[in-house]
Scaffold this motif. Sequence first.
Motif, PDB file in Angstrom:
ATOM      1  N   PRO A  10       0.899  -1.385  -0.071  1.00  0.00           N
ATOM      2  CA  PRO A  10       0.070  -0.106  -0.023  1.00  0.00           C
ATOM      3  C   PRO A  10       0.828   1.225  -0.094  1.00  0.00           C
ATOM      4  O   PRO A  10       1.880   1.262   0.676  1.00  0.00           O
ATOM      5  N   ILE A  11       0.558   2.289  -0.953  1.00  0.00           N
ATOM      6  CA  ILE A  11       1.264   3.498  -0.779  1.00  0.00           C
ATOM      7  C   ILE A  11       0.387   4.805  -0.347  1.00  0.00           C
ATOM      8  O   ILE A  11      -0.870   4.762  -0.847  1.00  0.00           O
ATOM      9  N   GLU A  12       0.993   5.220   0.459  1.00  0.00           N
ATOM     10  CA  GLU A  12       0.358   6.415   1.011  1.00  0.00           C
ATOM     11  C   GLU A  12       0.816   7.600  -0.059  1.00  0.00           C
ATOM     12  O   GLU A  12       1.719   8.219  -0.130  1.00  0.00           O
ATOM     13  N   ARG A  13      -0.339   8.262  -0.487  1.00  0.00           N
ATOM     14  CA  ARG A  13      -0.331   9.413  -1.083  1.00  0.00           C
ATOM     15  C   ARG A  13      -0.273  10.454  -0.458  1.00  0.00           C
ATOM     16  O   ARG A  13      -1.259  11.107   0.267  1.00  0.00           O
ATOM     17  N   ILE A  14       0.841  11.452  -0.662  1.00  0.00           N
ATOM     18  CA  ILE A  14       1.023  12.807   0.483  1.00  0.00           C
ATOM     19  C   ILE A  14       0.866  13.785  -0.722  1.00  0.00           C
ATOM     20  O   ILE A  14       1.674  13.905  -1.501  1.00  0.00           O
ATOM     21  N   LEU A 140      13.596  15.452  -8.696  1.00  0.00           N
ATOM     22  CA  LEU A 140      12.516  15.322  -7.896  1.00  0.00           C
ATOM     23  C   LEU A 140      11.808  14.060  -7.906  1.00  0.00           C
ATOM     24  O   LEU A 140      11.462  13.316  -7.251  1.00  0.00           O
ATOM     25  N   SER A 141      11.446  13.648  -9.348  1.00  0.00           N
ATOM     26  CA  SER A 141      10.658  12.605  -9.577  1.00  0.00           C
ATOM     27  C   SER A 141      11.352  11.142  -8.957  1.00  0.00           C
ATOM     28  O   SER A 141      10.811  10.322  -8.453  1.00  0.00           O
ATOM     29  N   ILE A 142      12.851  11.050  -9.314  1.00  0.00           N
ATOM     30  CA  ILE A 142      13.484  10.031  -8.808  1.00  0.00           C
ATOM     31  C   ILE A 142      13.406   9.925  -7.316  1.00  0.00           C
ATOM     32  O   ILE A 142      13.156   8.956  -6.616  1.00  0.00           O
ATOM     33  N   HIS A 143      13.398  11.131  -6.638  1.00  0.00           N
ATOM     34  CA  HIS A 143      13.076  11.031  -5.078  1.00  0.00           C
ATOM     35  C   HIS A 143      11.855  10.476  -4.795  1.00  0.00           C
ATOM     36  O   HIS A 143      11.666   9.465  -3.724  1.00  0.00           O
ATOM     37  N   ALA A 144      10.883  10.881  -5.453  1.00  0.00           N
ATOM     38  CA  ALA A 144       9.483  10.329  -5.310  1.00  0.00           C
ATOM     39  C   ALA A 144       9.469   8.910  -5.412  1.00  0.00           C
ATOM     40  O   ALA A 144       8.778   8.246  -4.593  1.00  0.00           O
ATOM     41  N   PHE A 145       9.957   8.423  -6.474  1.00  0.00           N
ATOM     42  CA  PHE A 145       9.858   6.886  -6.842  1.00  0.00           C
ATOM     43  C   PHE A 145      10.655   6.046  -5.652  1.00  0.00           C
ATOM     44  O   PHE A 145      10.412   5.113  -5.349  1.00  0.00           O
ATOM     45  N   LEU A 146      11.794   6.815  -5.339  1.00  0.00           N
ATOM     46  CA  LEU A 146      12.658   6.068  -4.158  1.00  0.00           C
ATOM     47  C   LEU A 146      12.150   6.044  -2.843  1.00  0.00           C
ATOM     48  O   LEU A 146      11.794   5.013  -2.108  1.00  0.00           O
ATOM     49  N   LEU A 151       9.921   3.990   1.850  1.00  0.00           N
ATOM     50  CA  LEU A 151       9.139   4.601   2.884  1.00  0.00           C
ATOM     51  C   LEU A 151       7.623   4.183   2.765  1.00  0.00           C
ATOM     52  O   LEU A 151       6.592   4.256   3.517  1.00  0.00           O
ATOM     53  N   GLY A 152       7.373   3.843   1.710  1.00  0.00           N
ATOM     54  CA  GLY A 152       5.796   3.437   1.050  1.00  0.00           C
ATOM     55  C   GLY A 152       5.125   4.705   0.844  1.00  0.00           C
ATOM     56  O   GLY A 152       3.495   4.743   1.195  1.00  0.00           O
ATOM     57  N   GLU A 153       5.645   5.974   0.731  1.00  0.00           N
ATOM     58  CA  GLU A 153       5.162   7.053   0.541  1.00  0.00           C
ATOM     59  C   GLU A 153       5.417   7.751  -0.694  1.00  0.00           C
ATOM     60  O   GLU A 153       6.295   7.878  -1.309  1.00  0.00           O
TER      61      GLU A 153
END
Length: 234
Positions: A10-14, A140-146, A151-153
Amino acid sequence: MRHKPADIQPIERIQENVLARSERRLLTWICSRFPPWVSPDMLTYLGMLGAFLIFSGYTLSNLGEDWLWLAIAGYVVQWFGDSTDGSLARFRKIERPRYGYFLDHSCDGLATTLVVVGIGLSPYVTLEVALVALAGYLLLSIHAFLSVRVLGELKLSYLNAGPTELRFLLIALTLAMMAFGHGPGWFGSISGFDLFVGMIGAILIMLFVKQTAVTARRLAVEEPSRNGEWRDRN
């Protein structure tokens, strides 16, 4: 032997951008009125069409500034397709998490490249400056994917701004191009548009550095080193 694919966690969308709540209500309203034959994949491809319209509008602006209206129309089409594809899948409860995640973010990367390179191929912004902004966005996209992996976020906004606010900013930039035209500015060959796009790129890169440091510190606390644990026990 075929291996069973691992279950996606499960991914938490922030999403903390200014327009998030209003946009969510609008998207829910739109999705409730789509006919049954409209599918999330169709909307994803519509979003890509919008990106190609943006690219075409900026590149064709070398022939005349009126082509910039095509880029502005492209932003509307791209927002509609990109924002409603996942929303429709969630509204109808037909999500395909791995497929949707892969296709959506692959298209996002290509769409962003088309938009920013198109800006750099216009007579208003130098290509090298535009590529700095593209590098910042992709970092920033790479950071989001990592962050999804460790973190599951999934962080969808930075500095209270997300993709929709960025589109509004780019539409405003495009209108400014039409209002002020192109050519030498106060800084000679470097125009005010170059400075603006370059500043955006620099901010995105600094955000990537900051977010990387914050996430690394968080992970260091959550996962203490084994060497440290061994010393504590002895």
